[in-house]
Design a protein around this motif. Structure first.
Motif, PDB file in Angstrom:
ATOM      1  N   SER A 154      12.836  53.440  -7.595  1.00  0.00           N
ATOM      2  CA  SER A 154      12.841  53.896  -6.189  1.00  0.00           C
ATOM      3  C   SER A 154      11.431  53.942  -5.626  1.00  0.00           C
ATOM      4  O   SER A 154      11.010  54.929  -5.017  1.00  0.00           O
ATOM      5  CB  SER A 154      13.494  55.284  -6.093  1.00  0.00           C
ATOM      6  OG  SER A 154      14.809  55.259  -6.589  1.00  0.00           O
ATOM      7  N   LEU A 155      10.701  52.879  -5.831  1.00  0.00           N
ATOM      8  CA  LEU A 155       9.300  52.844  -5.419  1.00  0.00           C
ATOM      9  C   LEU A 155       9.161  52.926  -3.907  1.00  0.00           C
ATOM     10  O   LEU A 155      10.002  52.413  -3.144  1.00  0.00           O
ATOM     11  CB  LEU A 155       8.625  51.587  -5.961  1.00  0.00           C
ATOM     12  CG  LEU A 155       8.264  51.670  -7.446  1.00  0.00           C
ATOM     13  CD1 LEU A 155       8.039  50.288  -8.031  1.00  0.00           C
ATOM     14  CD2 LEU A 155       7.039  52.541  -7.649  1.00  0.00           C
ATOM     15  N   LYS A 156       8.079  53.563  -3.486  1.00  0.00           N
ATOM     16  CA  LYS A 156       7.775  53.768  -2.076  1.00  0.00           C
ATOM     17  C   LYS A 156       6.423  53.146  -1.753  1.00  0.00           C
ATOM     18  O   LYS A 156       5.574  53.017  -2.649  1.00  0.00           O
ATOM     19  CB  LYS A 156       7.721  55.266  -1.771  1.00  0.00           C
ATOM     20  CG  LYS A 156       8.962  56.044  -2.159  1.00  0.00           C
ATOM     21  CD  LYS A 156       8.749  57.524  -1.933  1.00  0.00           C
ATOM     22  CE  LYS A 156       9.979  58.331  -2.363  1.00  0.00           C
ATOM     23  NZ  LYS A 156       9.765  59.791  -2.163  1.00  0.00           N
ATOM     24  N   PRO A 157       6.177  52.784  -0.505  1.00  0.00           N
ATOM     25  CA  PRO A 157       4.860  52.239  -0.155  1.00  0.00           C
ATOM     26  C   PRO A 157       3.707  53.166  -0.556  1.00  0.00           C
ATOM     27  O   PRO A 157       2.634  52.675  -0.923  1.00  0.00           O
ATOM     28  CB  PRO A 157       4.954  52.072   1.366  1.00  0.00           C
ATOM     29  CG  PRO A 157       6.407  51.840   1.617  1.00  0.00           C
ATOM     30  CD  PRO A 157       7.119  52.703   0.622  1.00  0.00           C
ATOM     31  N   GLU A 158       3.920  54.465  -0.518  1.00  0.00           N
ATOM     32  CA  GLU A 158       2.856  55.395  -0.900  1.00  0.00           C
ATOM     33  C   GLU A 158       2.568  55.405  -2.392  1.00  0.00           C
ATOM     34  O   GLU A 158       1.618  56.058  -2.837  1.00  0.00           O
ATOM     35  CB  GLU A 158       3.180  56.822  -0.413  1.00  0.00           C
ATOM     36  CG  GLU A 158       4.553  57.317  -0.774  1.00  0.00           C
ATOM     37  CD  GLU A 158       5.559  57.120   0.343  1.00  0.00           C
ATOM     38  OE1 GLU A 158       5.575  56.034   0.965  1.00  0.00           O
ATOM     39  OE2 GLU A 158       6.349  58.064   0.582  1.00  0.00           O
ATOM     40  N   ASP A 159       3.362  54.688  -3.183  1.00  0.00           N
ATOM     41  CA  ASP A 159       3.068  54.528  -4.607  1.00  0.00           C
ATOM     42  C   ASP A 159       2.051  53.411  -4.859  1.00  0.00           C
ATOM     43  O   ASP A 159       1.611  53.212  -5.998  1.00  0.00           O
ATOM     44  CB  ASP A 159       4.345  54.211  -5.397  1.00  0.00           C
ATOM     45  CG  ASP A 159       5.331  55.355  -5.388  1.00  0.00           C
ATOM     46  OD1 ASP A 159       6.542  55.091  -5.223  1.00  0.00           O
ATOM     47  OD2 ASP A 159       4.897  56.515  -5.547  1.00  0.00           O
ATOM     48  N   THR A 160       1.692  52.694  -3.821  1.00  0.00           N
ATOM     49  CA  THR A 160       0.729  51.607  -3.958  1.00  0.00           C
ATOM     50  C   THR A 160      -0.617  52.141  -4.434  1.00  0.00           C
ATOM     51  O   THR A 160      -1.192  53.043  -3.833  1.00  0.00           O
ATOM     52  CB  THR A 160       0.549  50.878  -2.619  1.00  0.00           C
ATOM     53  OG1 THR A 160       1.784  50.240  -2.271  1.00  0.00           O
ATOM     54  CG2 THR A 160      -0.551  49.826  -2.707  1.00  0.00           C
ATOM     55  N   ALA A 161      -1.103  51.585  -5.543  1.00  0.00           N
ATOM     56  CA  ALA A 161      -2.352  52.051  -6.147  1.00  0.00           C
ATOM     57  C   ALA A 161      -2.645  51.208  -7.384  1.00  0.00           C
ATOM     58  O   ALA A 161      -1.794  50.429  -7.825  1.00  0.00           O
ATOM     59  CB  ALA A 161      -2.250  53.519  -6.550  1.00  0.00           C
ATOM     60  N   VAL A 162      -3.826  51.398  -7.922  1.00  0.00           N
ATOM     61  CA  VAL A 162      -4.128  50.897  -9.261  1.00  0.00           C
ATOM     62  C   VAL A 162      -3.705  51.984 -10.244  1.00  0.00           C
ATOM     63  O   VAL A 162      -4.093  53.146 -10.087  1.00  0.00           O
ATOM     64  CB  VAL A 162      -5.613  50.564  -9.423  1.00  0.00           C
ATOM     65  CG1 VAL A 162      -5.903  50.110 -10.853  1.00  0.00           C
ATOM     66  CG2 VAL A 162      -6.043  49.495  -8.430  1.00  0.00           C
ATOM     67  N   TYR A 163      -2.920  51.589 -11.227  1.00  0.00           N
ATOM     68  CA  TYR A 163      -2.405  52.530 -12.213  1.00  0.00           C
ATOM     69  C   TYR A 163      -3.177  52.362 -13.521  1.00  0.00           C
ATOM     70  O   TYR A 163      -3.346  51.247 -14.024  1.00  0.00           O
ATOM     71  CB  TYR A 163      -0.916  52.296 -12.443  1.00  0.00           C
ATOM     72  CG  TYR A 163      -0.071  52.857 -11.331  1.00  0.00           C
ATOM     73  CD1 TYR A 163      -0.072  52.269 -10.067  1.00  0.00           C
ATOM     74  CD2 TYR A 163       0.706  53.993 -11.529  1.00  0.00           C
ATOM     75  CE1 TYR A 163       0.690  52.790  -9.035  1.00  0.00           C
ATOM     76  CE2 TYR A 163       1.473  54.524 -10.505  1.00  0.00           C
ATOM     77  CZ  TYR A 163       1.456  53.924  -9.259  1.00  0.00           C
ATOM     78  OH  TYR A 163       2.204  54.449  -8.229  1.00  0.00           O
ATOM     79  N   TYR A 164      -3.616  53.500 -14.056  1.00  0.00           N
ATOM     80  CA  TYR A 164      -4.409  53.523 -15.276  1.00  0.00           C
ATOM     81  C   TYR A 164      -3.692  54.336 -16.350  1.00  0.00           C
ATOM     82  O   TYR A 164      -3.114  55.389 -16.054  1.00  0.00           O
ATOM     83  CB  TYR A 164      -5.757  54.193 -15.031  1.00  0.00           C
ATOM     84  CG  TYR A 164      -6.631  53.513 -14.011  1.00  0.00           C
ATOM     85  CD1 TYR A 164      -6.563  53.854 -12.668  1.00  0.00           C
ATOM     86  CD2 TYR A 164      -7.563  52.545 -14.398  1.00  0.00           C
ATOM     87  CE1 TYR A 164      -7.370  53.248 -11.728  1.00  0.00           C
ATOM     88  CE2 TYR A 164      -8.385  51.935 -13.467  1.00  0.00           C
ATOM     89  CZ  TYR A 164      -8.279  52.288 -12.133  1.00  0.00           C
ATOM     90  OH  TYR A 164      -9.089  51.688 -11.213  1.00  0.00           O
ATOM     91  N   CYS A 165      -3.775  53.865 -17.581  1.00  0.00           N
ATOM     92  CA  CYS A 165      -3.361  54.724 -18.681  1.00  0.00           C
ATOM     93  C   CYS A 165      -4.609  55.264 -19.377  1.00  0.00           C
ATOM     94  O   CYS A 165      -5.689  54.655 -19.299  1.00  0.00           O
ATOM     95  CB  CYS A 165      -2.444  54.011 -19.667  1.00  0.00           C
ATOM     96  SG  CYS A 165      -3.226  52.800 -20.722  1.00  0.00           S
ATOM     97  N   ALA A 166      -4.453  56.387 -20.024  1.00  0.00           N
ATOM     98  CA  ALA A 166      -5.579  57.054 -20.659  1.00  0.00           C
ATOM     99  C   ALA A 166      -5.112  57.793 -21.899  1.00  0.00           C
ATOM    100  O   ALA A 166      -3.952  58.220 -21.978  1.00  0.00           O
ATOM    101  CB  ALA A 166      -6.236  58.023 -19.678  1.00  0.00           C
ATOM    102  N   ALA A 167      -6.030  57.942 -22.844  1.00  0.00           N
ATOM    103  CA  ALA A 167      -5.739  58.601 -24.116  1.00  0.00           C
ATOM    104  C   ALA A 167      -6.600  59.840 -24.264  1.00  0.00           C
ATOM    105  O   ALA A 167      -7.800  59.824 -23.933  1.00  0.00           O
ATOM    106  CB  ALA A 167      -5.987  57.642 -25.269  1.00  0.00           C
ATOM    107  N   ASP A 168      -5.996  60.881 -24.777  1.00  0.00           N
ATOM    108  CA  ASP A 168      -6.655  62.185 -24.863  1.00  0.00           C
ATOM    109  C   ASP A 168      -6.458  62.767 -26.256  1.00  0.00           C
ATOM    110  O   ASP A 168      -5.328  62.991 -26.678  1.00  0.00           O
ATOM    111  CB  ASP A 168      -6.040  63.101 -23.794  1.00  0.00           C
ATOM    112  CG  ASP A 168      -6.592  64.501 -23.825  1.00  0.00           C
ATOM    113  OD1 ASP A 168      -5.991  65.384 -23.168  1.00  0.00           O
ATOM    114  OD2 ASP A 168      -7.617  64.741 -24.494  1.00  0.00           O
ATOM    115  N   LEU A 169      -7.586  63.028 -26.941  1.00  0.00           N
ATOM    116  CA  LEU A 169      -7.500  63.635 -28.269  1.00  0.00           C
ATOM    117  C   LEU A 169      -7.294  65.139 -28.205  1.00  0.00           C
ATOM    118  O   LEU A 169      -6.891  65.740 -29.190  1.00  0.00           O
ATOM    119  CB  LEU A 169      -8.781  63.343 -29.056  1.00  0.00           C
ATOM    120  CG  LEU A 169      -8.792  62.080 -29.905  1.00  0.00           C
ATOM    121  CD1 LEU A 169     -10.165  61.864 -30.511  1.00  0.00           C
ATOM    122  CD2 LEU A 169      -7.724  62.124 -30.981  1.00  0.00           C
ATOM    123  N   GLY A 170      -7.607  65.726 -27.054  1.00  0.00           N
ATOM    124  CA  GLY A 170      -7.468  67.163 -26.907  1.00  0.00           C
ATOM    125  C   GLY A 170      -6.060  67.544 -26.491  1.00  0.00           C
ATOM    126  O   GLY A 170      -5.136  66.725 -26.557  1.00  0.00           O
TER     127      GLY A 170
END
Length: 123
Positions: A85-101
């Motif tokens: 159900s994507l919306k125009p406001e979802d437009t962006a660069v999407y990043y994944c990230a890893a966290d050891l904490g």
């Protein structure tokens, strides 16, 4: 050191779906809490979703609840973000990230980042 590579972004019409993947190399992801963030032009990077190392805890931003799902497959060293159900406001660069904490919704808490994948939702 963990290298993260996102894929699955693209152009989709409003109401459509995309599945983002984040593949890791260098180390097993099984020890890391993982997050997805996004950044639109002119805006700060914002939290989208996070999942604990075991997959037992998951958090979603209010804007993602009911539409997005985060999951992981430690055997494949990959984390996913299913976006419906994507919306125009979802437009962006999407990043994944890893966290050891501890699992976190704050970008500053994350140790490793991918290069991002563009998601564009047309109206």
């Amino acid at each position: 050191q963990v290298q993260l590579v996102e894929s699955g972004g693209g152009l989709v019409q409003a109401g459509g779906s995309l599945r983002l993947s984040c593949a890791a190399s260098g180390r097993s992801l099984s020890s890391y809490n993982m997050g997805w963030f996004r950044q639109a032009p002119g805006k700060e990077r914002e939290f989208v979703a996070a999942i604990s190392w075991s997959g037992g805890r998951r958090y979603l931003a209010d804007s993602a609840k009911g539409r997005f799902t985060i999951s992981r497959d430690n055997a494949k060293n990959t984390v996913y973000l299913q976006m419906n159900s994507l919306k125009p406001e979802d437009t962006a660069v999407y990043y994944c990230a890893a966290d050891l904490g501890p699992i976190s919704t704050y970008p500053r808490e994350y140790d490793y980042w991918g290069q991002g994948t563009q998601v564009t939702v047309s109206s």
